[in-house]
Design a protein around this motif. Structure first.
Motif, PDB file in Angstrom:
ATOM      1  N   LEU A   1       0.709  -1.133  -0.024  1.00 21.96           N
ATOM      2  CA  LEU A   1       0.043  -0.127   0.090  1.00 21.96           C
ATOM      3  C   LEU A   1       0.944   1.145   0.025  1.00 21.96           C
ATOM      4  CD1 LEU A   1      -2.612   1.162   0.086  1.00 21.96           C
ATOM      5  CD2 LEU A   1      -2.722   1.052   2.558  1.00 21.96           C
ATOM      6  N   LEU A   2       1.989   1.433   1.019  1.00 23.51           N
ATOM      7  CA  LEU A   2       2.626   2.337   1.192  1.00 23.51           C
ATOM      8  C   LEU A   2       3.595   2.764  -0.323  1.00 23.51           C
ATOM      9  CD1 LEU A   2       3.052   4.853   3.045  1.00 23.51           C
ATOM     10  CD2 LEU A   2       5.172   3.456   3.860  1.00 23.51           C
ATOM     11  N   HIS A   3       4.027   1.622  -0.808  1.00 23.11           N
ATOM     12  CA  HIS A   3       4.829   1.930  -2.029  1.00 23.11           C
ATOM     13  C   HIS A   3       4.001   2.203  -3.086  1.00 23.11           C
ATOM     14  CE1 HIS A   3       7.848   0.968  -5.216  1.00 23.11           C
ATOM     15  NE2 HIS A   3       7.172   0.225  -5.676  1.00 23.11           N
ATOM     16  N   GLU A   4       2.898   1.653  -3.264  1.00 20.40           N
ATOM     17  CA  GLU A   4       2.031   2.196  -4.640  1.00 20.40           C
ATOM     18  C   GLU A   4       1.608   3.567  -4.375  1.00 20.40           C
ATOM     19  OE1 GLU A   4      -1.004  -0.813  -4.308  1.00 20.40           O
ATOM     20  OE2 GLU A   4       0.437  -2.638  -4.972  1.00 20.40           O
ATOM     21  N   TYR A   5       1.066   3.717  -3.147  1.00 24.24           N
ATOM     22  CA  TYR A   5       0.815   5.251  -2.965  1.00 24.24           C
ATOM     23  C   TYR A   5       1.939   6.105  -3.166  1.00 24.24           C
ATOM     24  CZ  TYR A   5      -1.062   9.506  -0.698  1.00 24.24           C
ATOM     25  OH  TYR A   5      -1.333  10.607  -0.449  1.00 24.24           O
ATOM     26  N   GLY A   6       3.037   6.095  -2.487  1.00 24.70           N
ATOM     27  CA  GLY A   6       4.022   6.805  -2.941  1.00 24.70           C
ATOM     28  C   GLY A   6       4.667   7.059  -4.339  1.00 24.70           C
ATOM     29  N   LEU A   7       4.442   5.892  -4.946  1.00 20.43           N
ATOM     30  CA  LEU A   7       5.003   5.888  -6.280  1.00 20.43           C
ATOM     31  C   LEU A   7       3.969   6.681  -7.325  1.00 20.43           C
ATOM     32  CD1 LEU A   7       6.681   4.832  -8.880  1.00 20.43           C
ATOM     33  CD2 LEU A   7       5.428   2.880  -8.961  1.00 20.43           C
ATOM     34  N   LEU A   8       2.509   6.630  -6.814  1.00 16.58           N
ATOM     35  CA  LEU A   8       1.687   7.301  -7.779  1.00 16.58           C
ATOM     36  C   LEU A   8       1.641   8.763  -7.391  1.00 16.58           C
ATOM     37  CD1 LEU A   8      -1.600   4.893  -7.704  1.00 16.58           C
ATOM     38  CD2 LEU A   8      -0.224   5.505  -9.518  1.00 16.58           C
ATOM     39  N   ARG A   9       1.675   8.951  -6.175  1.00 16.74           N
ATOM     40  CA  ARG A   9       1.816  10.463  -5.809  1.00 16.74           C
ATOM     41  C   ARG A   9       2.997  11.056  -6.272  1.00 16.74           C
ATOM     42  NH1 ARG A   9      -0.968  14.363  -5.543  1.00 16.74           N
ATOM     43  NH2 ARG A   9      -2.457  13.049  -4.600  1.00 16.74           N
ATOM     44  N   ALA A  10       4.295  10.423  -6.220  1.00 15.67           N
ATOM     45  CA  ALA A  10       5.405  11.113  -6.829  1.00 15.67           C
ATOM     46  C   ALA A  10       5.114  11.572  -8.417  1.00 15.67           C
ATOM     47  CB  ALA A  10       6.503  10.218  -6.276  1.00 15.67           C
TER      48      ALA A  10
ATOM     49  N   THR B   1      -4.386   4.243 -18.603  1.00 15.54           N
ATOM     50  CA  THR B   1      -3.448   2.856 -18.684  1.00 15.54           C
ATOM     51  C   THR B   1      -3.778   2.195 -17.311  1.00 15.54           C
ATOM     52  OG1 THR B   1      -1.479   1.774 -19.353  1.00 15.54           O
ATOM     53  CG2 THR B   1      -1.566   3.807 -17.888  1.00 15.54           C
ATOM     54  N   PRO B   2      -3.864   0.860 -17.396  1.00 16.94           N
ATOM     55  CA  PRO B   2      -3.767  -0.018 -15.885  1.00 16.94           C
ATOM     56  C   PRO B   2      -2.576   0.188 -15.331  1.00 16.94           C
ATOM     57  CG  PRO B   2      -4.278  -1.305 -18.042  1.00 16.94           C
ATOM     58  CD  PRO B   2      -3.647   0.023 -18.683  1.00 16.94           C
ATOM     59  N   PHE B   3      -2.991   0.230 -13.809  1.00 12.63           N
ATOM     60  CA  PHE B   3      -1.720   0.413 -13.017  1.00 12.63           C
ATOM     61  C   PHE B   3      -1.966  -0.782 -11.920  1.00 12.63           C
ATOM     62  CE2 PHE B   3       0.088   1.372  -8.816  1.00 12.63           C
ATOM     63  CZ  PHE B   3       1.358   1.959  -9.282  1.00 12.63           C
ATOM     64  N   ARG B   4      -0.729  -1.896 -11.744  1.00  6.98           N
ATOM     65  CA  ARG B   4      -0.770  -3.133 -11.224  1.00  6.98           C
ATOM     66  C   ARG B   4       0.274  -2.807 -10.119  1.00  6.98           C
ATOM     67  NH1 ARG B   4      -3.332  -6.463 -14.889  1.00  6.98           N
ATOM     68  NH2 ARG B   4      -3.268  -5.665 -17.184  1.00  6.98           N
ATOM     69  N   ASP B   5      -0.102  -3.778  -9.068  1.00  9.52           N
ATOM     70  CA  ASP B   5       0.619  -3.750  -7.989  1.00  9.52           C
ATOM     71  C   ASP B   5       1.906  -4.867  -8.334  1.00  9.52           C
ATOM     72  OD1 ASP B   5      -0.188  -6.684  -8.025  1.00  9.52           O
ATOM     73  OD2 ASP B   5      -1.569  -6.075  -6.194  1.00  9.52           O
ATOM     74  N   GLU B   6       2.733  -5.013  -7.292  1.00 12.25           N
ATOM     75  CA  GLU B   6       3.845  -5.907  -7.688  1.00 12.25           C
ATOM     76  C   GLU B   6       3.656  -7.362  -8.096  1.00 12.25           C
ATOM     77  OE1 GLU B   6       6.319  -5.867  -4.092  1.00 12.25           O
ATOM     78  OE2 GLU B   6       6.746  -3.744  -4.383  1.00 12.25           O
ATOM     79  N   ALA B   7       2.370  -7.748  -7.617  1.00 16.47           N
ATOM     80  CA  ALA B   7       2.046  -9.321  -7.966  1.00 16.47           C
ATOM     81  C   ALA B   7       1.387  -9.271  -9.228  1.00 16.47           C
ATOM     82  CB  ALA B   7       0.928  -9.712  -6.996  1.00 16.47           C
ATOM     83  N   GLY B   8       1.191  -7.974 -10.079  1.00 10.15           N
ATOM     84  CA  GLY B   8       0.447  -8.058 -11.359  1.00 10.15           C
ATOM     85  C   GLY B   8      -0.933  -7.903 -11.453  1.00 10.15           C
ATOM     86  N   THR B   9      -1.622  -7.404 -10.023  1.00  7.26           N
ATOM     87  CA  THR B   9      -2.955  -7.468 -10.189  1.00  7.26           C
ATOM     88  C   THR B   9      -3.356  -5.792 -10.451  1.00  7.26           C
ATOM     89  OG1 THR B   9      -2.928  -8.895  -8.259  1.00  7.26           O
ATOM     90  CG2 THR B   9      -4.959  -7.687  -8.441  1.00  7.26           C
ATOM     91  N   LEU B  10      -4.264  -5.753 -11.173  1.00  6.87           N
ATOM     92  CA  LEU B  10      -4.814  -4.682 -11.527  1.00  6.87           C
ATOM     93  C   LEU B  10      -5.366  -3.843 -10.261  1.00  6.87           C
ATOM     94  CD1 LEU B  10      -5.450  -2.367 -13.758  1.00  6.87           C
ATOM     95  CD2 LEU B  10      -7.504  -3.649 -14.061  1.00  6.87           C
TER      96      LEU B  10
END
Length: 573
Positions: free
Chosen positions: A220-229, A318-327
């Motif tokens: 959660l934290l990595h995905e949020y930080g990446l998107l926000r940056a 465009t789709p954004f996926r987590d580290e497991a490849g889940t949309l």
């Protein structure tokens, strides 16, 4: 003086507090970096005063205040925190604190608070005691202390299991608190909860204070930080939507296009975007749902009216996926294509002008060819009559032949003029001229010629008022000559009006407006008029001027209007 327990996750802060307290006569009997150890130390050491940072792991500052107040009635509790005083000072007061000092304030504020607490008084900023909450804070004011603690821990990257362990709650209870947060803050996902926390300065790292040693939910934290940056650094509008199409986050450039605040549009879907035209809203919404189902990107182009001006936009998602490849979300953005379209328009315009110029040349040459064929046919007939046996060499046929030869010479002269125009195209130079003086000089011979034919040329009263500009004088002279040559081909009226005016334009340009009355279109069978008209059109292209025929009011004749933009020149001395 007082015995003190320090509760702060940063060792450097604890060192600074210890030095200050010792200098003012207080005794530091212990220090811890988390809430659970603070409860244990208080039971063991029984300090007179506890100085607490709210942003500590393993319990949370507000919960620690409540538990200490409930279990140690005489203890003094002073909050010294990086959290926003406008929100947390009042919450700390409600949880049982005796004082609140923000770490952003001067050190004297902490000294005053220590002195006040030592003498049995409280010390809080005005925000803690005011009755009304501002609109920006009312969103979190509705939360209970426990709900705010859960939101704070979520913003630190803790998952439900970690929060349950730190607050000594069941996993189900923490889930219930999260459901309440979703309902009260009107959000649909944890991404949106993080965006709310960020807007109020709760996300770890937004103010430089990241919780040390806290177990973090890396996904959660990595995905949020990446998107926000990514959104904050993008040079164009960008947004993130969940799989149902609700807006989770966006950057300032996106908000500038919508004309709304984030609080107004958070959670809305594309079909609710009032700033977009209705057909585009519906089309984008359908494309978005299709892209989510197929888990593929989509893009479209549309013209949107922004601030009253049509703006071409390229919209993509465009789709954004987590580290497991889940949309997990859809990432999108917009690009302003106005400059690209302007360049394409310019290229198309230049191409159209080139094609039109070629058409004019072909039309001119065809017209001249027909004229020469007619002249040659007449010459052939005259020669045959003159060569008939017994014909008189002085008969009228020879006179007709001489006239036809003269007409052919004039036709060839017109062809030569057209070819000369092409030959000198690259030689034309712009020079600074007073437009009134230049125009009067060009038209002086025409005034005499027309007057001899019984036609008055009226140049109006504004000729002397024309300003100076950089102009291609050669082609300007040829244009005026061609205009009057064209009019002379027909029946001359008793009067021709030629009125000129100049006006200042942006970017240092001068606009020349010319109105010529009367005017008539060439007849399709009049070869000479068609040839003269084609020459005028070619000269307009050379000068990059605009012209149109206008039939205005109760006039018997139409008028010919010209508009030409020229670089302005300094006045002549």
């Amino acid at each position: 003086m007082s015995t003190v327990l320090l509760v702060d996750h940063l060792p450097i802060v604890r060192d600074g507090l210890r030095a200050l307290l010792q200098r003012t006569g207080h005794q530091v009997i212990g220090e811890v970096d988390n809430g659970q150890d603070a409860l244990l130390k208080c039971r063991q050491l029984h300090p007179d005063l506890v100085i607490i940072e709210l942003l500590v792991p393993r319990l949370g500052g507000l919960d620690l205040l409540r538990r200490l107040r409930a279990s140690h009635q005489g203890i003094k509790l002073l909050v010294y925190s990086v959290q926003e005083a406008s929100l947390y000072a009042a919450r700390s007061l409600q949880a049982g604190a005796d004082a609140y000092v923000s770490k952003t304030e001067a050190l004297q504020a902490l000294e005053h608070a220590l002195q006040a607490v030592s003498h049995g008084r409280s010390y809080f900023p005005r925000e803690a005691t005011r009755q009304e909450a501002s609109e920006s804070e009312s969103e979190l004011e509705q939360l209970s202390g426990r709900e705010l603690t859960v939101l704070q821990m979520l913003s630190q990257g803790l998952n439900n299991k970690d929060i349950a362990g730190q607050l000594s709650l069941s996993y189900k209870t923490v889930s219930t608190y999260k459901v309440r947060l979703h309902q009260k803050l009107r959000v649909d996902s944890d991404f949106q909860l993080l965006e709310v926390a960020r807007s109020h300065g709760l996300v770890a790292g937004d103010d430089g204070a990241r919780v040390q040693g806290a177990p973090v939910d890396p996904q959660l934290l990595h995905e949020y930080g990446l998107l926000r940056a990514l959104l904050d650094s993008a040079p164009y509008p960008m947004f993130v939507r969940d799989l149902e199409g609700h807006l989770l986050m966006c950057n300032r450039r996106y908000l500038a296009y919508t004309g709304e605040s984030f609080e107004m549009i958070r959670g809305t879907t594309m079909d609710q975007a009032r700033w977009l035209p209705a057909p585009l809203r519906e089309r984008s919404w359908l494309r978005f749902r299709e892209a989510v189902i197929r888990e593929e990107p989509f893009m479209t182009e549309a013209v949107i009216e922004i601030a009253g001006s049509p703006t071409a936009m390229h919209i993509w998602c465009t789709p954004f996926r987590d580290e497991a490849g889940t949309l997990v979300a859809m990432l999108g953005g917009m690009r302003d294509l106005t400059e690209r379209d302007r360049m394409l328009t310019t290229l198309r315009q230049e191409g159209a002008e080139a094609r039109f110029e070629s058409h004019l040349k072909s039309t001119t040459l065809v017209a001249v060819s027909h004229e020469l064929q007619a002249l040659l046919a007449g010459m052939q007939q005259s020669l045959e009559q003159a060569l008939q046996p017994g014909a008189d060499a002085s008969q009228p046929g020879l006179s007709a032949l001489a006239q036809q030869i003269d007409d052919m010479r004039h036709s060839l002269a017109r062809i030569d003029a057209v070819m000369t125009l092409d030959a000198h195209e690259n030689e034309a130079q712009t020079e600074a001229h007073n437009l009134g003086t230049l125009t009067e000089e060009i038209l002086a011979p025409w005034r005499q010629r027309l007057a001899a034919a019984g036609c008055l040329l009226d140049l109006g009263p504004g000729l002397r008022a024309l300003q100076s500009a950089w102009i291609d004088a050669l082609h300007y002279r040829q244009l005026l000559d061609s205009l009057f040559s064209y009019l002379q081909l027909g029946t001359l009226p008793a009067r021709i009006d030629l009125h000129l005016a100049t006006s200042i334009q942006p970017r240092g340009l001068l606009r020349l407006n010319l109105e010529l009355t009367p005017w008539h279109a060439p007849h399709s069978h009049d070869t000479s008029a068609l040839l003269a008209h084609a020459s005028i059109q070619r000269l307009l292209l050379r000068l990059q001027a605009k012209a149109q025929v206008v039939a205005a009011g109760d006039r018997t004749f139409s008028s010919w209007h010209l508009e030409l933009e020229l670089p302005q020149a300094l006045p002549f001395l």
